[in-house]
Design an enzyme around this catalytic site. Structure first.
Site, PDB file in Angstrom:
ATOM      1  N   GLY A 477       0.817  -1.203   0.000  1.00  0.00           N
ATOM      2  CA  GLY A 477       0.000   0.000   0.000  1.00  0.00           C
ATOM      3  C   GLY A 477       0.850   1.253   0.000  1.00  0.00           C
ATOM      4  N   THR A 478       2.167   1.056  -0.047  1.00  0.00           N
ATOM      5  CA  THR A 478       3.088   2.178   0.078  1.00  0.00           C
ATOM      6  C   THR A 478       3.463   2.800  -1.259  1.00  0.00           C
ATOM      7  OG1 THR A 478       4.759   0.468   0.108  1.00  0.00           O
ATOM      8  CG2 THR A 478       4.147   1.387   2.229  1.00  0.00           C
ATOM      9  N   ARG A 641      16.881  11.442  -1.426  1.00  0.00           N
ATOM     10  CA  ARG A 641      16.101  11.806  -2.613  1.00  0.00           C
ATOM     11  C   ARG A 641      14.720  11.165  -2.541  1.00  0.00           C
ATOM     12  NH1 ARG A 641      17.772  11.893  -8.293  1.00  0.00           N
ATOM     13  NH2 ARG A 641      16.184  13.147  -9.339  1.00  0.00           N
ATOM     14  N   ILE A 642      13.695  11.940  -2.829  1.00  0.00           N
ATOM     15  CA  ILE A 642      12.335  11.392  -2.815  1.00  0.00           C
ATOM     16  C   ILE A 642      11.958  11.031  -4.251  1.00  0.00           C
ATOM     17  CG2 ILE A 642       9.920  11.829  -2.238  1.00  0.00           C
ATOM     18  CD1 ILE A 642      11.806  11.647   0.205  1.00  0.00           C
ATOM     19  N   PRO A 645       7.205  12.191  -4.740  1.00  0.00           N
ATOM     20  CA  PRO A 645       6.763  13.069  -3.650  1.00  0.00           C
ATOM     21  C   PRO A 645       5.285  12.883  -3.281  1.00  0.00           C
ATOM     22  CG  PRO A 645       7.974  14.319  -5.317  1.00  0.00           C
ATOM     23  CD  PRO A 645       7.753  12.943  -5.880  1.00  0.00           C
ATOM     24  N   GLN A 651       2.800   8.705   2.678  1.00  0.00           N
ATOM     25  CA  GLN A 651       3.369   7.875   3.746  1.00  0.00           C
ATOM     26  C   GLN A 651       3.530   8.669   5.040  1.00  0.00           C
ATOM     27  OE1 GLN A 651       4.207   4.484   4.017  1.00  0.00           O
ATOM     28  NE2 GLN A 651       2.771   4.671   2.345  1.00  0.00           N
ATOM     29  N   GLY A 715      14.333   5.216   2.697  1.00  0.00           N
ATOM     30  CA  GLY A 715      12.916   4.838   2.835  1.00  0.00           C
ATOM     31  C   GLY A 715      12.142   5.834   3.676  1.00  0.00           C
ATOM     32  N   GLU A 718       8.222   4.508   7.657  1.00  0.00           N
ATOM     33  CA  GLU A 718       8.070   4.448   9.111  1.00  0.00           C
ATOM     34  C   GLU A 718       8.451   5.721   9.847  1.00  0.00           C
ATOM     35  OE1 GLU A 718       8.990  -0.038  10.211  1.00  0.00           O
ATOM     36  OE2 GLU A 718      10.034   0.605   8.433  1.00  0.00           O
TER      37      GLU A 718
END
Ligand code: MOS
Length: 757
Positions: A477-478, A641-642, A645, A651, A715, A718
């Site tokens: 789901g991420t 780095r994303i 976005p 998230q 990542g 979390e």
């Protein structure tokens, strides 16, 4: 300072890309584990123990067996052999609850499965399960919420590896604390919390001879495959696990649970496909939870706010047979500069189902405690809490004596404070008002590990101009489907809508576990290597296959860019598309494989790799009716780095919502009378819902971390949950004057507020 913005180029990296699988989900086409149906399929419902400690002395299945549609009632005598899974090398075959179901008659927690009803329909199976009568010899159970550490040796078994109870030490923390001019000594408590993904845990098991296929909502299909192979004495190749979509996991679906083995065993005994979907109540009992923690934090500081000593001693509850360790001290050793430090853990055995990792395991409860202590110290010193953190910012990871690969926490504070308007804060309790409401402002920092698991991927370039990227990882789901498509598009030039993404299947190249926020960081090098290899094969074909446009050229003269093969000297405009080239060569597709190594678990790292961030929170307090609301959150994250976005912000927002739940609502409470998780349903287990959620302003810094991968992407699944509860409780104190050190904050806690009407 650089912050993430959409790139101006055509590169898909860094673009706000909507979920590529979104249409399948919103149209109901996406098949989750329990959506698969097979001819002759039977339904299984487990029977739960209604005591938390003791022994089953008699199981009366006679009435249940005679009920319409019932095929079997399984129990210890007739389930067949299920071998206990043993952990292998490294991170192979991880299981939290190791005892195979029905192994003995001993009950160690409420809800432990004691039998399994299988019938033609779910309704018949449920009725039969309810008709099974168990007689018990009860023992006294222990679900005492007051956690004192068990007497254990200095090195103890934990779920993963034997671990030293003294986790980190430098200097002489005890002596430095004793001599510190300013001291803080507080204990913080976090309750057991239950993962509540919308999708219930489910297994559908199909045997065809000695081949076993499992549909399961797993966060790690390969680990599940390996565990099942051992439990059912099969070669790995005989087990296939399929997980196409996951309705969130939050850690509860990382490792195999006992219902899965039961479904497989029942399918074996009956020679039919068996589906087992557990109930919401069972989600609270037998598929893990975040354990309760009790954490003592001692800080010693100089009068101007420099830390001289930090001690963090914590205890988490664990199950009777299992050894899950909630690593609350994960971030403590490196988060602040402090010459004297000691981090130590203990565990307290309770009659509860095995706890497990829940979003941000360890660091989330841990940072709640240490960041709360820092906020209290700031108040004690009358120093701004941001300033206290800046004063204690480390230059290197002092626990390992190595530099950080990329740490921009100070920039997070700077941007967060600016966006929030922190400079307008007046420190006195209850001193800020707006529209008749009392405001409370609080903040906290956060950190989460950044590392890579091993990963393999494959890329195909096909003669119709499409590409396929495959890796046996999962999208929980991420946004993993989308990330893989973006990575493949970046390297091949194929537009996103012409890329097929295959994941969630052990028949694919072995992909990483969807855990530890590590999938994105792990797959970047594997997908890029796969693309490079596919392109290299394509160029070889171009120069060797008769009929291509380049058959007389040398390999070294050719290049590939944006989906086109061309002669370097001529430039891409004069080249041909790879589809055209493949058609000329009369080749359907060209494939390349890629592989990358783990950095996780490296015993001698050169750099300390983590993500960082901070939260600034506003609460409103309405003393007349004792109403508290979180009214505003600004979160800044330094995660390299994303890549996407849009998915990234999603998230962090989700994690902040969960953090509001952690601070104000969530707790799993065990009934002292029978040991049951007493609020085991979505009416009594409160989570933050839309009405609890204020505007959440998320910012990403843009400092690529090339130690993790060539894009510099760490990542983000979390980290957003770390620190937020400490920021909220600080804001609560600022508004109400009440210092709550046991989560969640309850209305009754706030009735002692000095800021009452
Ligand atoms: Mo996460 S708790 O590693 O699913």
């Amino acid at each position: 300072m650089p912050t993430t913005r959409e790139t101006a180029t055509t590169s898909p990296i860094g673009r706000k890309t909507p979920r590529v699988e979104g249409p399948l989900k919103v149209s109901g086409t996406a098949q989750y584990a329990s959506d698969f149906h097979f001819p002759g399929m039977l339904y299984a419902v487990p029977v739960e123990a209604t005591i938390a400690s003791g022994r089953v002395t008699k199981l009366d299945t006679a009435a249940a067996e005679k009920m319409p549609g019932v095929r079997a009632i399984f129990h210890r005598e007739n389930i067949g052999k299920i071998v206990r899974s043993v952990q292998g090398q490294g991170f192979e075959r991880i299981v939290d609850e190791r005892r195979p179901p029905f192994e003995d008659d001993v009950i160690r927690y409420y809800g432990q499965y004691i039998a399994l009803a299988v019938a033609d329909t779910f309704e018949s199976a449920k009725a039969a399960a309810d008709a099974v009568r168990a007689t018990y010899e009860k023992d006294k159970h222990n679900v005492d919420p007051d956690l004192k550490a068990d007497d254990e040796p200095d090195v103890v078994e934990t779920s993963f590896v034997p671990t030293k109870r003294l986790q980190s030490e430098r200097g002489d923390a005890e002596a430095a604390f004793a001599n510190a001019p300013v001291k803080l000594d507080q204990t913080y408590v976090t309750p057991a919390e239950t993962h509540n993904p919308i999708e219930l845990q489910a297994t559908t098991a199909i045997w065809e001879g000695s081949m076993l296929t499992i549909y399961e909502e797993s966060q790690g299909v390969f680990n599940l495959r390996d565990v099942l192979a051992q439990m059912f004495s099969l070669p790995k190749e005989n087990v296939r696990v399929i997980t196409k979509f996951v309705g969130s996991g939050f850690g509860s679906k990382l490792w195999p649970w006992t219902h899965c083995a039961l479904a497989v065993a029942a399918a074996r005994q009956l020679g039919k496909p068996v589906k087992l979907v557990i109930s919401r109540k069972m989600m609270f009992q037998s598929v893990g939870h975040r354990p309760r923690t009790q954490q003592r934090v001692r800080l010693g500081a100089s009068t101007d706010g420099k830390l001289v000593s930090l001690q963090h001693e914590y205890v988490n509850h664990h199950a009777i047979l299992d050894n899950y360790h909630e690593d609350c001290g994960e971030a403590t050793p490196f988060h602040y500069s402090v010459p004297n430090l000691r981090v130590k853990f203990g565990r307290a055995r309770r009659n509860v189902g095995s706890p497990t990792a829940m979003r941000g395991p360890g660091a989330v409860p841990g940072l709640y405690a240490t960041e709360s202590a820092m906020n209290e110290l700031a108040d004690q010193l009358k120093i701004d809490p941001v300033r206290l953190r800046v004063l204690n910012e480390p230059k290197i990871d002092e626990s390992l004596g190595i530099p950080f690969s990329s740490r921009h926490l100070l920039e997070c504070f700077e941007l967060g404070a600016k966006e929030f308007g922190w400079s307008k804060r007046t420190s006195e309790v209850g001193s800020m008002k707006r529209d008749g409401l009392t405001l409370g402002w609080g903040m906290a920092g956060c950190a989460w590990i950044a590392a890579r698991f091993p990963a393999e991927a494959e890329i195909q370039l096909r003669d119709d101009g499409t590409a396929r990227v495959a890796s046996g990882t999962q999208d929980i789901g991420t946004g993993t489907y989308t990330i893989l498509a973006q990575l493949a598009s970046e390297k091949t030039g194929v537009p996103l809508d012409k890329i097929e993404v295959a994941l969630g299947d052990t028949s694919l190249p072995e992909g990483p576990l969807s855990g530890g926020s590590m999938v994105t960081g792990s797959v970047v090098p594997a997908v890029f290597a796969a693309a490079d290899n596919a392109i290299a094969s394509l160029l070889t074909i171009a120069t060797t296959k008769p009929g291509t446009q380049f058959e007389k050229r040398k390999l070294a003269d050719l290049a590939f860019e944006g989906g086109r093969v061309f002669v370097k000297a001529d430039g891409p405009a004069k080249g041909v598309s790879f589809a055209d080239l493949l058609r000329h060569a009369n080749i359907r597709l060209v494939a390349g494989s890629g592989k990358s190594d783990a950095t996780f678990g490296n015993p001698k790292p050169k750099f300390s790799t983590h993500s960082f961030g901070c939260h600034f929170v506003e609460v409103t307090w309405q003393p007349e009716i004792a109403r508290l609301r979180v009214s505003r959150v600004v979160t800044v994250i330094d995660a390299g780095r994303i890549i996407n976005p849009l998915a990234g912000r999603n998230q962090i927002e989700g994690a902040v919502v969960m953090g509001i739940g952690m601070a104000l609502l969530e707790h799993t409470t065990y009934d002292p009378q029978n040991g049951a998780p007493i609020n085991s349903n979505l009416a009594d287990y409160m989570m933050a819902v839309n009405a609890d959620v204020p505007p959440i302003d998320v910012h990403f810094l843009d400092f690529p971390d090339k130690e993790i991968n060539e894009l510099g992407a760490r990542g983000i699944g979390e980290i957003g949950l770390a620190g937020i509860a400490a920021a909220i409780t600080a804001a609560v104190h600022h508004a109400t004057g009440v210092r709550v050190r046991e989560l969640p904050v309850k209305i009754e806690d706030l009735l002692t507020s000095s800021v009452l009407a």
